[in-house]
Motif scaffolding. Structure first.
Motif, PDB file in Angstrom:
ATOM      1  N   ALA A 284       0.837  -1.201   0.000  1.00  0.00           N
ATOM      2  CA  ALA A 284       0.000   0.000   0.000  1.00  0.00           C
ATOM      3  C   ALA A 284       0.869   1.247   0.000  1.00  0.00           C
ATOM      4  CB  ALA A 284      -0.932   0.014   1.209  1.00  0.00           C
ATOM      5  N   VAL A 285       0.513   2.178  -0.868  1.00  0.00           N
ATOM      6  CA  VAL A 285       1.167   3.480  -0.923  1.00  0.00           C
ATOM      7  C   VAL A 285       0.074   4.539  -0.954  1.00  0.00           C
ATOM      8  CG1 VAL A 285       2.676   5.030  -2.216  1.00  0.00           C
ATOM      9  CG2 VAL A 285       3.173   2.575  -2.154  1.00  0.00           C
ATOM     10  N   VAL A 286       0.190   5.539  -0.097  1.00  0.00           N
ATOM     11  CA  VAL A 286      -0.748   6.663  -0.072  1.00  0.00           C
ATOM     12  C   VAL A 286      -0.066   7.836  -0.749  1.00  0.00           C
ATOM     13  CG1 VAL A 286      -2.151   8.184   1.358  1.00  0.00           C
ATOM     14  CG2 VAL A 286      -1.730   5.821   2.096  1.00  0.00           C
ATOM     15  N   LEU A 287      -0.669   8.332  -1.846  1.00  0.00           N
ATOM     16  CA  LEU A 287      -0.107   9.459  -2.589  1.00  0.00           C
ATOM     17  C   LEU A 287      -0.903  10.722  -2.288  1.00  0.00           C
ATOM     18  CD1 LEU A 287       0.604   8.013  -6.161  1.00  0.00           C
ATOM     19  CD2 LEU A 287       2.196   8.276  -4.260  1.00  0.00           C
ATOM     20  N   ALA A 288      -0.198  11.834  -2.179  1.00  0.00           N
ATOM     21  CA  ALA A 288      -0.855  13.107  -1.892  1.00  0.00           C
ATOM     22  C   ALA A 288      -0.086  14.228  -2.570  1.00  0.00           C
ATOM     23  CB  ALA A 288      -0.927  13.354  -0.385  1.00  0.00           C
ATOM     24  N   GLY A 289      -0.795  15.338  -2.798  1.00  0.00           N
ATOM     25  CA  GLY A 289      -0.153  16.553  -3.274  1.00  0.00           C
ATOM     26  C   GLY A 289       0.158  16.553  -4.754  1.00  0.00           C
ATOM     27  N   THR A 290       0.784  17.679  -5.191  1.00  0.00           N
ATOM     28  CA  THR A 290       1.210  17.865  -6.572  1.00  0.00           C
ATOM     29  C   THR A 290       2.655  18.357  -6.582  1.00  0.00           C
ATOM     30  OG1 THR A 290      -1.050  18.506  -7.185  1.00  0.00           O
ATOM     31  CG2 THR A 290       0.702  19.020  -8.754  1.00  0.00           C
ATOM     32  N   PRO A 291       3.562  17.598  -7.203  1.00  0.00           N
ATOM     33  CA  PRO A 291       3.347  16.311  -7.863  1.00  0.00           C
ATOM     34  C   PRO A 291       3.042  15.220  -6.841  1.00  0.00           C
ATOM     35  CG  PRO A 291       5.685  16.783  -7.749  1.00  0.00           C
ATOM     36  CD  PRO A 291       4.986  18.012  -7.249  1.00  0.00           C
ATOM     37  N   PRO A 292       2.393  14.122  -7.266  1.00  0.00           N
ATOM     38  CA  PRO A 292       2.028  13.068  -6.317  1.00  0.00           C
ATOM     39  C   PRO A 292       3.229  12.543  -5.552  1.00  0.00           C
ATOM     40  CG  PRO A 292       0.964  12.712  -8.434  1.00  0.00           C
ATOM     41  CD  PRO A 292       1.958  13.809  -8.637  1.00  0.00           C
ATOM     42  N   THR A 293       3.121  12.580  -4.241  1.00  0.00           N
ATOM     43  CA  THR A 293       4.215  12.184  -3.351  1.00  0.00           C
ATOM     44  C   THR A 293       3.709  11.163  -2.344  1.00  0.00           C
ATOM     45  OG1 THR A 293       5.216  14.387  -3.568  1.00  0.00           O
ATOM     46  CG2 THR A 293       5.921  13.046  -1.707  1.00  0.00           C
ATOM     47  N   ALA A 294       4.503  10.132  -2.112  1.00  0.00           N
ATOM     48  CA  ALA A 294       4.120   9.120  -1.127  1.00  0.00           C
ATOM     49  C   ALA A 294       4.209   9.715   0.268  1.00  0.00           C
ATOM     50  CB  ALA A 294       5.034   7.910  -1.241  1.00  0.00           C
ATOM     51  N   VAL A 295       3.083   9.676   0.998  1.00  0.00           N
ATOM     52  CA  VAL A 295       3.065  10.187   2.367  1.00  0.00           C
ATOM     53  C   VAL A 295       2.954   9.040   3.372  1.00  0.00           C
ATOM     54  CG1 VAL A 295       2.126  12.428   1.723  1.00  0.00           C
ATOM     55  CG2 VAL A 295       0.560  10.547   2.273  1.00  0.00           C
ATOM     56  N   ALA A 296       2.630   7.829   2.885  1.00  0.00           N
ATOM     57  CA  ALA A 296       2.557   6.662   3.760  1.00  0.00           C
ATOM     58  C   ALA A 296       2.762   5.411   2.910  1.00  0.00           C
ATOM     59  CB  ALA A 296       1.215   6.584   4.485  1.00  0.00           C
ATOM     60  N   VAL A 297       3.412   4.431   3.496  1.00  0.00           N
ATOM     61  CA  VAL A 297       3.582   3.125   2.856  1.00  0.00           C
ATOM     62  C   VAL A 297       3.231   2.061   3.880  1.00  0.00           C
ATOM     63  CG1 VAL A 297       5.335   3.894   1.207  1.00  0.00           C
ATOM     64  CG2 VAL A 297       6.038   3.041   3.451  1.00  0.00           C
ATOM     65  N   GLY A 298       2.740   0.904   3.385  1.00  0.00           N
ATOM     66  CA  GLY A 298       2.303  -0.114   4.326  1.00  0.00           C
ATOM     67  C   GLY A 298       2.516  -1.515   3.824  1.00  0.00           C
ATOM     68  N   GLU A 299       2.590  -2.435   4.761  1.00  0.00           N
ATOM     69  CA  GLU A 299       2.763  -3.859   4.485  1.00  0.00           C
ATOM     70  C   GLU A 299       1.705  -4.628   5.268  1.00  0.00           C
ATOM     71  OE1 GLU A 299       5.111  -7.227   2.898  1.00  0.00           O
ATOM     72  OE2 GLU A 299       5.103  -5.078   2.482  1.00  0.00           O
ATOM     73  N   ALA A 300       1.039  -5.587   4.605  1.00  0.00           N
ATOM     74  CA  ALA A 300       0.001  -6.394   5.249  1.00  0.00           C
ATOM     75  C   ALA A 300       0.386  -7.861   5.209  1.00  0.00           C
ATOM     76  CB  ALA A 300      -1.343  -6.183   4.565  1.00  0.00           C
ATOM     77  N   LYS A 301       0.271  -8.531   6.345  1.00  0.00           N
ATOM     78  CA  LYS A 301       0.559  -9.952   6.446  1.00  0.00           C
ATOM     79  C   LYS A 301      -0.626 -10.664   7.091  1.00  0.00           C
ATOM     80  CE  LYS A 301       4.941  -9.811   5.071  1.00  0.00           C
ATOM     81  NZ  LYS A 301       5.384 -10.455   3.805  1.00  0.00           N
ATOM     82  N   TRP A 302      -1.095 -11.736   6.428  1.00  0.00           N
ATOM     83  CA  TRP A 302      -2.158 -12.533   7.031  1.00  0.00           C
ATOM     84  C   TRP A 302      -1.522 -13.537   7.985  1.00  0.00           C
ATOM     85  CZ3 TRP A 302      -6.996 -12.319   8.191  1.00  0.00           C
ATOM     86  CH2 TRP A 302      -7.721 -13.464   8.502  1.00  0.00           C
ATOM     87  N   ALA A 303      -0.946 -13.002   9.033  1.00  0.00           N
ATOM     88  CA  ALA A 303      -0.322 -13.796  10.094  1.00  0.00           C
ATOM     89  C   ALA A 303      -0.900 -13.322  11.405  1.00  0.00           C
ATOM     90  CB  ALA A 303       1.195 -13.634  10.083  1.00  0.00           C
ATOM     91  N   ALA A 304      -1.045 -14.230  12.352  1.00  0.00           N
ATOM     92  CA  ALA A 304      -1.669 -13.867  13.619  1.00  0.00           C
ATOM     93  C   ALA A 304      -0.909 -12.745  14.310  1.00  0.00           C
ATOM     94  CB  ALA A 304      -1.768 -15.091  14.527  1.00  0.00           C
ATOM     95  N   GLN A 305       0.409 -12.802  14.257  1.00  0.00           N
ATOM     96  CA  GLN A 305       1.228 -11.794  14.939  1.00  0.00           C
ATOM     97  C   GLN A 305       2.416 -11.416  14.047  1.00  0.00           C
ATOM     98  OE1 GLN A 305       1.883 -11.997  19.282  1.00  0.00           O
ATOM     99  NE2 GLN A 305       4.068 -12.097  18.823  1.00  0.00           N
ATOM    100  N   VAL A 306       2.673 -10.127  13.963  1.00  0.00           N
ATOM    101  CA  VAL A 306       3.759  -9.616  13.134  1.00  0.00           C
ATOM    102  C   VAL A 306       4.577  -8.631  13.957  1.00  0.00           C
ATOM    103  CG1 VAL A 306       4.318  -8.159  11.143  1.00  0.00           C
ATOM    104  CG2 VAL A 306       2.595  -9.941  10.930  1.00  0.00           C
TER     105      VAL A 306
END
Length: 355
Positions: A284-306
């Motif tokens: 996951a990448v959240v883009l914002a502003g002009t020019p588009p800039t990444a303001v957040a990045v994310g990782e998802a794991k289908w694991a009980a605990q990370v």
């Protein structure tokens, strides 16, 4: 007065002149009464044909609305008695279709739901996939092969063409399946949504069809031969493999929800995945502003605990491949039940997504 005609394509199939007669009635009555007409249908191709230039109803529609399935947090409202993890499992099979969600027995374990809904020759979800494909005219032939290839993990054009051995017609079939909303064409979030590039990928548009074409379709013969109990146990044991990509999309849906009230700032443009050469993938990448800039990045794991501390260095390194990134880039880590050692990151779990 509101006139609702549900499954209108079925009515039109039995009466080819219905479009013309409906237009005549509507044009006569609209100036004499406060008449509103609502036409509904699940056959996408037939519904879109009604608005084309040569259609008798062309130019008569004030609103065209595509009704989407429930998002994860909306589907969760139909499953209040389940744990967040089991809501995720039910959503990964049923998607956000209210009818399918209503079939899920909240008092029964997942394996029993799979047996009852999939493990018998006439079970609801066993037959539903065939009905969907037949409704949109892709029950067999090349389109079915393309869908099967994508469901099996061949999500690039070259991979699909190689898998089915017919490259010349694949592009046309993919465009058709995309129009039918059976397939989504995806590009890295940093590229324009309608762009065609060497990094274009394809995915089955909804969870249920991905489940039916993927894990379930391998056992249709065994189900019809009375081995549904064994199939249900096998599907249940392999469900985590199916959920993984679905959980990533649920994670992105959750970030979009957070973006609406301004959690990532006031100028968020879009949320999506990112990939590049060198095996760089960011869920996951959240883009914002002009020019588009990444303001957040994310990782998802289908694991009980990370452990966030364990994942963070890799996420930081991958974020360096993004064209533009904010100086105060936010990091988000998602797990099924718990994110540990989450200092400096935003933790997300199934309880947040399916709440």
């Amino acid at each position: 007065m509101l006139l609702v005609l549900d499954e209108y394509p079925e009515l039109a199939a039995g009466d080819p002149a219905i479009d013309t007669r409906l237009r005549a009635v509507w044009e006569e009555e609209r100036n004499q009464t406060n008449l509103k007409v609502l036409l509904c249908g699940s056959a996408v191709r037939s519904m879109e044909a009604m608005v084309e230039y040569r259609s008798p109803l062309h130019g008569r529609f004030d609103l065209r609305l595509l009704v989407h399935p429930f998002r994860p947090h909306e589907a969760a409202l139909m499953l209040p008695d389940l744990s967040p993890e089991d809501r995720a499992r039910a959503w990964s099979v049923c998607d956000g279709t209210p009818l399918y969600l209503s079939w899920w027995d909240q008092a029964a374990p997942t394996v029993e739901n799979l047996r009852r809904l999939c493990g018998e020759p006439g079970a609801p979800l066993r037959t539903e996939g065939e009905l969907i494909l037949a409704t949109d005219g892709v029950a067999g032939g090349l389109a079915r092969q393309v869908l099967g290839a994508i469901a099996a993990g061949q999500n690039r054009y070259s991979e699909i063409a190689q898998a089915i051995g017919s490259g010349r017609q694949v592009a046309r079939v993919l465009d058709d399946l995309e129009k039918l909303r059976l397939v989504d064409r995806v590009v890295p979030v940093t590229e324009q949504a309608g762009a065609r590039s060497g990094r274009t990928g394809y995915r089955i548009a909804d969870n249920f069809l991905a489940f039916w074409l993927g894990p379930l379709s391998r056992f249709l013969g065994e189900i019809d031969r009375g081995m549904g109990d064994m199939v249900a146990r096998t599907l249940n044991s392999r469900l985590d493999d199916h959920i993984g990509p679905r959980f990533e999309e649920a994670f992105r849906c959750h970030l979009r929800r957070l973006a609406i009230p301004g959690h990532f700032g006031d100028e968020v443009l879009r949320v999506g995945s990112y990939w590049a050469r060198g095996d760089v993938e960011i869920d996951a990448v959240v883009l914002a502003g002009t020019p588009p800039t990444a303001v957040a990045v994310g990782e998802a794991k289908w694991a009980a605990q990370v452990s966030a501390r364990a994942l963070l260095p890799t996420l930081v390194e991958r974020s360096l491949a993004l064209p533009r990134r904010a100086d105060d880039l936010m990091y988000v880590i998602c797990a099924r039940t718990r994110v540990t050692r989450s200092e400096g990151v935003l933790p997300v779990t199934a309880a947040d997504i399916f709440a």
